[in-house]
Design a protein around this motif. Structure first.
Motif, PDB file in Angstrom:
ATOM      1  N   PRO A  59       0.840  -1.199   0.000  1.00 63.04           N
ATOM      2  CA  PRO A  59       0.000   0.000   0.000  1.00 63.04           C
ATOM      3  C   PRO A  59       0.877   1.252   0.000  1.00 63.04           C
ATOM      4  CG  PRO A  59      -0.668  -1.526   1.733  1.00 63.04           C
ATOM      5  CD  PRO A  59       0.616  -2.043   1.150  1.00 63.04           C
ATOM      6  N   LEU A  60       0.419   2.274  -0.709  1.00 64.78           N
ATOM      7  CA  LEU A  60       1.176   3.508  -0.794  1.00 64.78           C
ATOM      8  C   LEU A  60       1.025   4.327   0.472  1.00 64.78           C
ATOM      9  CD1 LEU A  60       0.342   4.554  -4.449  1.00 64.78           C
ATOM     10  CD2 LEU A  60       2.323   3.297  -3.616  1.00 64.78           C
ATOM     11  N   MET A  61       2.052   5.121   0.777  1.00 62.30           N
ATOM     12  CA  MET A  61       2.052   5.982   1.940  1.00 62.30           C
ATOM     13  C   MET A  61       2.535   7.355   1.497  1.00 62.30           C
ATOM     14  SD  MET A  61       4.418   7.478   4.300  1.00 62.30           S
ATOM     15  CE  MET A  61       5.900   6.607   3.903  1.00 62.30           C
ATOM     16  N   ALA A  62       1.867   8.405   1.964  1.00 58.87           N
ATOM     17  CA  ALA A  62       2.318   9.772   1.728  1.00 58.87           C
ATOM     18  C   ALA A  62       2.028  10.581   2.979  1.00 58.87           C
ATOM     19  CB  ALA A  62       1.613  10.375   0.517  1.00 58.87           C
ATOM     20  N   ALA A  63       2.942  11.479   3.315  1.00 60.64           N
ATOM     21  CA  ALA A  63       2.769  12.318   4.500  1.00 60.64           C
ATOM     22  C   ALA A  63       3.556  13.604   4.309  1.00 60.64           C
ATOM     23  CB  ALA A  63       3.255  11.586   5.755  1.00 60.64           C
ATOM     24  N   GLN A  64       3.160  14.629   5.046  1.00 64.68           N
ATOM     25  CA  GLN A  64       3.857  15.904   4.999  1.00 64.68           C
ATOM     26  C   GLN A  64       3.975  16.436   6.415  1.00 64.68           C
ATOM     27  OE1 GLN A  64       3.063  18.447   1.632  1.00 64.68           O
ATOM     28  NE2 GLN A  64       2.728  20.151   3.028  1.00 64.68           N
ATOM     29  N   GLY A  65       5.131  16.983   6.751  1.00 68.78           N
ATOM     30  CA  GLY A  65       5.334  17.517   8.087  1.00 68.78           C
ATOM     31  C   GLY A  65       6.756  18.000   8.269  1.00 68.78           C
ATOM     32  N   ARG A  66       7.171  18.125   9.531  1.00 67.41           N
ATOM     33  CA  ARG A  66       8.520  18.596   9.869  1.00 67.41           C
ATOM     34  C   ARG A  66       9.369  17.435  10.358  1.00 67.41           C
ATOM     35  NH1 ARG A  66       8.868  23.586   9.136  1.00 67.41           N
ATOM     36  NH2 ARG A  66       7.126  24.953   9.517  1.00 67.41           N
ATOM     37  N   VAL A  67      10.648  17.466  10.000  1.00 61.56           N
ATOM     38  CA  VAL A  67      11.584  16.449  10.464  1.00 61.56           C
ATOM     39  C   VAL A  67      11.818  16.684  11.958  1.00 61.56           C
ATOM     40  CG1 VAL A  67      13.899  15.487  10.231  1.00 61.56           C
ATOM     41  CG2 VAL A  67      12.668  16.291   8.195  1.00 61.56           C
ATOM     42  N   ALA A  68      11.420  15.710  12.780  1.00 61.79           N
ATOM     43  CA  ALA A  68      11.520  15.824  14.234  1.00 61.79           C
ATOM     44  C   ALA A  68      12.823  15.228  14.767  1.00 61.79           C
ATOM     45  CB  ALA A  68      10.326  15.144  14.899  1.00 61.79           C
ATOM     46  N   PHE A  69      13.280  14.141  14.174  1.00 63.36           N
ATOM     47  CA  PHE A  69      14.552  13.532  14.558  1.00 63.36           C
ATOM     48  C   PHE A  69      15.051  12.683  13.407  1.00 63.36           C
ATOM     49  CE2 PHE A  69      11.488  10.284  15.860  1.00 63.36           C
ATOM     50  CZ  PHE A  69      12.066   9.116  15.400  1.00 63.36           C
ATOM     51  N   VAL A  70      16.344  12.426  13.407  1.00 61.38           N
ATOM     52  CA  VAL A  70      16.961  11.544  12.418  1.00 61.38           C
ATOM     53  C   VAL A  70      17.865  10.587  13.178  1.00 61.38           C
ATOM     54  CG1 VAL A  70      18.425  11.369  10.381  1.00 61.38           C
ATOM     55  CG2 VAL A  70      16.918  13.341  10.644  1.00 61.38           C
ATOM     56  N   ASP A  71      17.644   9.284  13.013  1.00 64.31           N
ATOM     57  CA  ASP A  71      18.447   8.252  13.661  1.00 64.31           C
ATOM     58  C   ASP A  71      19.084   7.407  12.563  1.00 64.31           C
ATOM     59  OD1 ASP A  71      19.501   6.096  15.027  1.00 64.31           O
ATOM     60  OD2 ASP A  71      17.770   5.858  16.349  1.00 64.31           O
ATOM     61  N   ARG A  72      20.277   7.816  12.149  1.00 63.28           N
ATOM     62  CA  ARG A  72      20.953   7.126  11.047  1.00 63.28           C
ATOM     63  C   ARG A  72      21.351   5.700  11.414  1.00 63.28           C
ATOM     64  NH1 ARG A  72      22.000  12.449  10.733  1.00 63.28           N
ATOM     65  NH2 ARG A  72      21.702  13.441   8.700  1.00 63.28           N
ATOM     66  N   GLU A  73      21.692   5.469  12.666  1.00 60.88           N
ATOM     67  CA  GLU A  73      22.088   4.112  13.081  1.00 60.88           C
ATOM     68  C   GLU A  73      20.931   3.121  12.985  1.00 60.88           C
ATOM     69  OE1 GLU A  73      24.268   3.711  16.702  1.00 60.88           O
ATOM     70  OE2 GLU A  73      25.443   5.516  16.305  1.00 60.88           O
ATOM     71  N   GLU A  74      19.743   3.562  13.322  1.00 59.02           N
ATOM     72  CA  GLU A  74      18.566   2.686  13.253  1.00 59.02           C
ATOM     73  C   GLU A  74      17.877   2.732  11.887  1.00 59.02           C
ATOM     74  OE1 GLU A  74      17.375   0.484  15.511  1.00 59.02           O
ATOM     75  OE2 GLU A  74      19.111   0.916  16.756  1.00 59.02           O
ATOM     76  N   GLY A  75      18.238   3.721  11.058  1.00 57.67           N
ATOM     77  CA  GLY A  75      17.649   3.825   9.723  1.00 57.67           C
ATOM     78  C   GLY A  75      16.241   4.377   9.722  1.00 57.67           C
ATOM     79  N   ARG A  76      15.985   5.368  10.574  1.00 60.74           N
ATOM     80  CA  ARG A  76      14.633   5.925  10.636  1.00 60.74           C
ATOM     81  C   ARG A  76      14.670   7.404  11.006  1.00 60.74           C
ATOM     82  NH1 ARG A  76      12.528   2.738  16.038  1.00 60.74           N
ATOM     83  NH2 ARG A  76      14.022   3.668  17.462  1.00 60.74           N
ATOM     84  N   PHE A  77      13.533   8.064  10.784  1.00 59.76           N
ATOM     85  CA  PHE A  77      13.404   9.466  11.173  1.00 59.76           C
ATOM     86  C   PHE A  77      11.972   9.731  11.619  1.00 59.76           C
ATOM     87  CE2 PHE A  77      12.156   9.526   6.749  1.00 59.76           C
ATOM     88  CZ  PHE A  77      11.232  10.551   6.621  1.00 59.76           C
ATOM     89  N   GLY A  78      11.820  10.819  12.363  1.00 61.89           N
ATOM     90  CA  GLY A  78      10.501  11.205  12.844  1.00 61.89           C
ATOM     91  C   GLY A  78       9.941  12.328  12.004  1.00 61.89           C
ATOM     92  N   LEU A  79       8.668  12.248  11.686  1.00 63.93           N
ATOM     93  CA  LEU A  79       7.968  13.276  10.936  1.00 63.93           C
ATOM     94  C   LEU A  79       6.840  13.803  11.809  1.00 63.93           C
ATOM     95  CD1 LEU A  79       7.768  14.636   8.083  1.00 63.93           C
ATOM     96  CD2 LEU A  79       5.928  13.009   7.649  1.00 63.93           C
ATOM     97  N   GLU A  80       6.966  15.051  12.244  1.00 63.03           N
ATOM     98  CA  GLU A  80       5.920  15.654  13.062  1.00 63.03           C
ATOM     99  C   GLU A  80       4.811  16.164  12.148  1.00 63.03           C
ATOM    100  OE1 GLU A  80       5.385  18.833  16.643  1.00 63.03           O
ATOM    101  OE2 GLU A  80       6.697  19.398  14.981  1.00 63.03           O
ATOM    102  N   VAL A  81       3.621  15.647  12.354  1.00 64.44           N
ATOM    103  CA  VAL A  81       2.445  16.040  11.586  1.00 64.44           C
ATOM    104  C   VAL A  81       1.632  16.976  12.468  1.00 64.44           C
ATOM    105  CG1 VAL A  81       0.368  15.228  10.402  1.00 64.44           C
ATOM    106  CG2 VAL A  81       2.472  13.842  10.350  1.00 64.44           C
ATOM    107  N   ARG A  82       1.376  18.185  11.977  1.00 67.40           N
ATOM    108  CA  ARG A  82       0.666  19.192  12.763  1.00 67.40           C
ATOM    109  C   ARG A  82      -0.715  19.459  12.179  1.00 67.40           C
ATOM    110  NH1 ARG A  82       5.270  23.817  13.402  1.00 67.40           N
ATOM    111  NH2 ARG A  82       6.946  22.455  14.077  1.00 67.40           N
ATOM    112  N   PRO A  83      -1.638  19.892  13.035  1.00 62.02           N
ATOM    113  CA  PRO A  83      -2.979  20.216  12.531  1.00 62.02           C
ATOM    114  C   PRO A  83      -2.951  21.426  11.594  1.00 62.02           C
ATOM    115  CG  PRO A  83      -2.930  20.159  14.947  1.00 62.02           C
ATOM    116  CD  PRO A  83      -1.516  20.052  14.468  1.00 62.02           C
ATOM    117  N   ASN A  84      -3.725  21.358  10.529  1.00 63.15           N
ATOM    118  CA  ASN A  84      -3.940  22.505   9.657  1.00 63.15           C
ATOM    119  C   ASN A  84      -5.044  23.362  10.256  1.00 63.15           C
ATOM    120  OD1 ASN A  84      -2.125  21.613   7.664  1.00 63.15           O
ATOM    121  ND2 ASN A  84      -3.699  20.328   6.748  1.00 63.15           N
TER     122      ASN A  84
END
Length: 125
Positions: free
Chosen positions: A43-68
């Motif tokens: 299934p496709l995924m799309a999201a928009q927000g601010r980069v909250a954290f980046v964890d290069r060792e674990e291979g992931r990042f956080g995307l903060e999604v805020r209310p419009n």
């Protein structure tokens, strides 16, 4: 609704991830509609927000999604998205981004395949 017999129906869900970066088991249904295509693959995924954290060792990042303003979302939340190192290297904390990827339902991961800069509604002019 006779024209919908045999059509592919697409469900749009509002995902949430837990502290380990895995999709919560219960997804909130956003809307249902008719889609085209064969429906094969992840299934496709799309999201928009601010980069909250980046964890290069674990291979992931956080995307903060805020209310419009005027939207149905009342509280911000952070999605944990998995990504290849090449994508993680391009991310800057606090920057607005649009992300496309896929939901890997067996592993309960949201995997980013494309990340591009995006101007968000609350960015300063």
């Amino acid at each position: 609704m006779a024209e919908l017999v045999g059509a592919r129906i697409r469900g749009t869900f509002w995902p949430r991830t837990n502290g380990q970066g895995l999709l919560e088991k219960s997804l909130r249904l956003g809307r249902i509609g008719v889609t085209r295509g064969d429906g094969k693959g992840h299934p496709l995924m799309a999201a928009q927000g601010r980069v909250a954290f980046v964890d290069r060792e674990e291979g992931r990042f956080g995307l903060e999604v805020r209310p419009n303003p005027g939207g149905r979302l009342k509280e911000p939340f952070t999605l944990t998205l998995w990504a290849p190192l090449a994508l993680l290297e391009e991310l800057t904390l606090g920057s607005g981004v649009y992300v496309e990827g896929e939901a890997r339902l067996k592993t309960r991961r949201l995997v980013a395949k494309k990340v591009e800069p995006a101007r968000l509604w609350d960015d300063p002019s």
